[in-house]
Design a protein around this motif. Structure first.
Motif, PDB file in Angstrom:
ATOM      1  N   LYS A  28       0.839  -1.203   0.000  1.00 56.85           N
ATOM      2  CA  LYS A  28       0.000   0.000   0.000  1.00 56.85           C
ATOM      3  C   LYS A  28       0.879   1.260   0.000  1.00 56.85           C
ATOM      4  CE  LYS A  28      -1.706   1.393   4.031  1.00 56.85           C
ATOM      5  NZ  LYS A  28      -1.142   2.740   4.098  1.00 56.85           N
TER       6      LYS A  28
ATOM      7  N   ASN B 293       1.230   6.993   1.900  1.00 58.52           N
ATOM      8  CA  ASN B 293       0.431   8.204   2.138  1.00 58.52           C
ATOM      9  C   ASN B 293      -1.074   7.988   2.010  1.00 58.52           C
ATOM     10  OD1 ASN B 293       1.256   7.769  -0.583  1.00 58.52           O
ATOM     11  ND2 ASN B 293       0.437   9.774  -1.126  1.00 58.52           N
ATOM     12  N   LEU B 294      -1.508   6.734   1.823  1.00 57.48           N
ATOM     13  CA  LEU B 294      -2.943   6.443   1.761  1.00 57.48           C
ATOM     14  C   LEU B 294      -3.329   5.533   2.918  1.00 57.48           C
ATOM     15  CD1 LEU B 294      -3.567   5.620  -2.026  1.00 57.48           C
ATOM     16  CD2 LEU B 294      -3.640   7.843  -0.890  1.00 57.48           C
ATOM     17  N   ASP B 295      -4.564   5.701   3.421  1.00 62.08           N
ATOM     18  CA  ASP B 295      -5.028   4.727   4.412  1.00 62.08           C
ATOM     19  C   ASP B 295      -5.601   3.515   3.663  1.00 62.08           C
ATOM     20  OD1 ASP B 295      -7.721   5.212   3.735  1.00 62.08           O
ATOM     21  OD2 ASP B 295      -7.925   6.793   5.243  1.00 62.08           O
TER      22      ASP B 295
ATOM     23  N   VAL C  33      -8.603   2.304   3.374  1.00 58.11           N
ATOM     24  CA  VAL C  33      -9.845   2.529   2.608  1.00 58.11           C
ATOM     25  C   VAL C  33      -9.516   3.236   1.298  1.00 58.11           C
ATOM     26  CG1 VAL C  33     -12.061   3.733   2.595  1.00 58.11           C
ATOM     27  CG2 VAL C  33     -11.285   2.560   4.666  1.00 58.11           C
ATOM     28  N   GLN C  34      -8.665   4.250   1.375  1.00 57.82           N
ATOM     29  CA  GLN C  34      -8.273   4.966   0.147  1.00 57.82           C
ATOM     30  C   GLN C  34      -7.558   4.010  -0.816  1.00 57.82           C
ATOM     31  OE1 GLN C  34      -5.954   7.953   2.166  1.00 57.82           O
ATOM     32  NE2 GLN C  34      -7.526   9.524   1.881  1.00 57.82           N
ATOM     33  N   ALA C  35      -6.653   3.205  -0.254  1.00 59.83           N
ATOM     34  CA  ALA C  35      -5.877   2.291  -1.107  1.00 59.83           C
ATOM     35  C   ALA C  35      -6.780   1.241  -1.767  1.00 59.83           C
ATOM     36  CB  ALA C  35      -4.779   1.617  -0.293  1.00 59.83           C
TER      37      ALA C  35
ATOM     38  N   SER D 103      -9.561   1.610  -2.981  1.00 58.93           N
ATOM     39  CA  SER D 103     -10.294   2.156  -4.137  1.00 58.93           C
ATOM     40  C   SER D 103      -9.424   2.162  -5.392  1.00 58.93           C
ATOM     41  CB  SER D 103     -10.764   3.588  -3.836  1.00 58.93           C
ATOM     42  OG  SER D 103      -9.652   4.460  -3.811  1.00 58.93           O
ATOM     43  N   LEU D 104      -8.151   1.883  -5.229  1.00 58.72           N
ATOM     44  CA  LEU D 104      -7.225   2.061  -6.356  1.00 58.72           C
ATOM     45  C   LEU D 104      -7.143   0.949  -7.395  1.00 58.72           C
ATOM     46  CD1 LEU D 104      -3.955   3.668  -4.983  1.00 58.72           C
ATOM     47  CD2 LEU D 104      -5.478   4.571  -6.733  1.00 58.72           C
TER      48      LEU D 104
ATOM     49  N   SER E 266      -7.208   2.202 -11.247  1.00 57.13           N
ATOM     50  CA  SER E 266      -5.851   2.599 -11.652  1.00 57.13           C
ATOM     51  C   SER E 266      -5.251   1.589 -12.626  1.00 57.13           C
ATOM     52  CB  SER E 266      -4.952   2.801 -10.432  1.00 57.13           C
ATOM     53  OG  SER E 266      -4.707   1.574  -9.783  1.00 57.13           O
TER      54      SER E 266
ATOM     55  N   ASN F  81       2.741  12.797  -3.716  1.00 57.72           N
ATOM     56  CA  ASN F  81       2.510  13.335  -2.385  1.00 57.72           C
ATOM     57  C   ASN F  81       3.757  14.080  -1.890  1.00 57.72           C
ATOM     58  OD1 ASN F  81       2.526  12.510   0.878  1.00 57.72           O
ATOM     59  ND2 ASN F  81       0.650  13.334   0.043  1.00 57.72           N
TER      60      ASN F  81
END
Ligand SMILES: NC(=O)c1ccc[n+]([C@@H]2O[C@H](COP(=O)([O-])OP(=O)(O)OC[C@H]3O[C@@H](n4cnc5c(N)ncnc54)[C@H](OP(=O)(O)O)[C@@H]3O)[C@@H](O)[C@H]2O)c1
Length: 197
Positions: free
Chosen positions: A10, A13-15, A17-19, A21-22, A26, A193
């Motif tokens: 992962k 810089n992403l948590d 939940v954010q990760a 979604s990728l 992507s 980031n």
């Protein structure tokens, strides 16, 4: 169960939940723009519906040095500009085929007649559809049986003939898991980031 070859670390810089979604969006954008379209710096790419999940392609295309046009509703115009789109068409007020020309690559992301209309703005270009119609090449790549190859060939016959007549190429892409590509995408996200963008 997720195969190790499909997973990646992962981005820091992403948590989670954010990760989470990728991967789907992507990898779809990565495989469409780099593998299938071979997008080059300076080329022009049209990415309809840039405010949706596949809007990730706007950021990736800009990273690859391309010029990007997208469509969106009025409310999301600022958002797609923020993602990096150079040209934003408000599909509630404008017809993209009247506004754009000379595109090298078009992603098919909208159902209806959007892909057919895209052939007007991309002479000699490549259309990579993510929504269908499925084609025989896709069936072959998935080692599907002869009947399905035939069916998919028939389903895409009209758009393939249209694109061929206009000097374009058409292909359908369905995303596949790829841990190496996901790791490269993760590194790009970490680098963005750090650069404060
Ligand atoms: N082949 C594959 O491997 C693959 C992978 C992922 C997704 N897909 C497919 O790709 C399509 C798009 O996926 P997504 O995740 O980006 O969908 P999404 O997140 O639901 O976004 C759809 C976007 O379409 C916009 N929209 C609706 N009507 C429009 C129109 N007439 N012109 C321009 N924009 C319009 C909306 O934007 P506004 O709010 O601005 O109206 C919305 O943000 C879906 O059909 C999905 O199934 C395929």
């Amino acid at each position: 169960m997720v195969q190790e070859s499909a997973a990646a670390i992962k981005p820091t810089n992403l948590d989670f939940v954010q990760a989470a979604s990728l991967p789907m969006v992507s990898l779809t954008c990565w495989q469409a723009l780099t593998e299938r379209a071979g997008l080059q710096p300076g080329q022009k790419v049209f990415i309809p519906a840039g405010s949706g999940g596949l809007g990730f392609a706007i950021q990736l295309a800009k990273h690859l040095g391309a010029q990007v046009a997208t469509t969106t509703s009025t409310d999301n115009a600022g958002w797609v500009s923020h993602l990096g789109a150079d040209e934003v068409i408000d599909y509630k007020k404008q017809e993209f085929e009247n506004e754009l020309s000379g595109y090298d690559v078009v992603l098919g992301t909208i159902r209806g007649d959007s892909i057919e209309k895209s052939t007007q703005i991309s002479p000699g270009g490549k259309i990579v559809s993510l929504i269908g119609p499925l084609d025989a090449a896709f069936a072959r790549s998935r080692r599907l049986n002869v009947l399905l190859r035939l069916v998919f060939g028939l389903m895409s016959r009209k758009i393939i003939r249209l694109t061929k007549n206009r000097g374009l190429t058409y292909s359908f892409l369905f995303v596949r898991p790829d841990g190496d590509q996901l790791a490269q995408i993760g590194k790009l996200i970490e680098a963005e980031n750090k650069s404060g963008r």
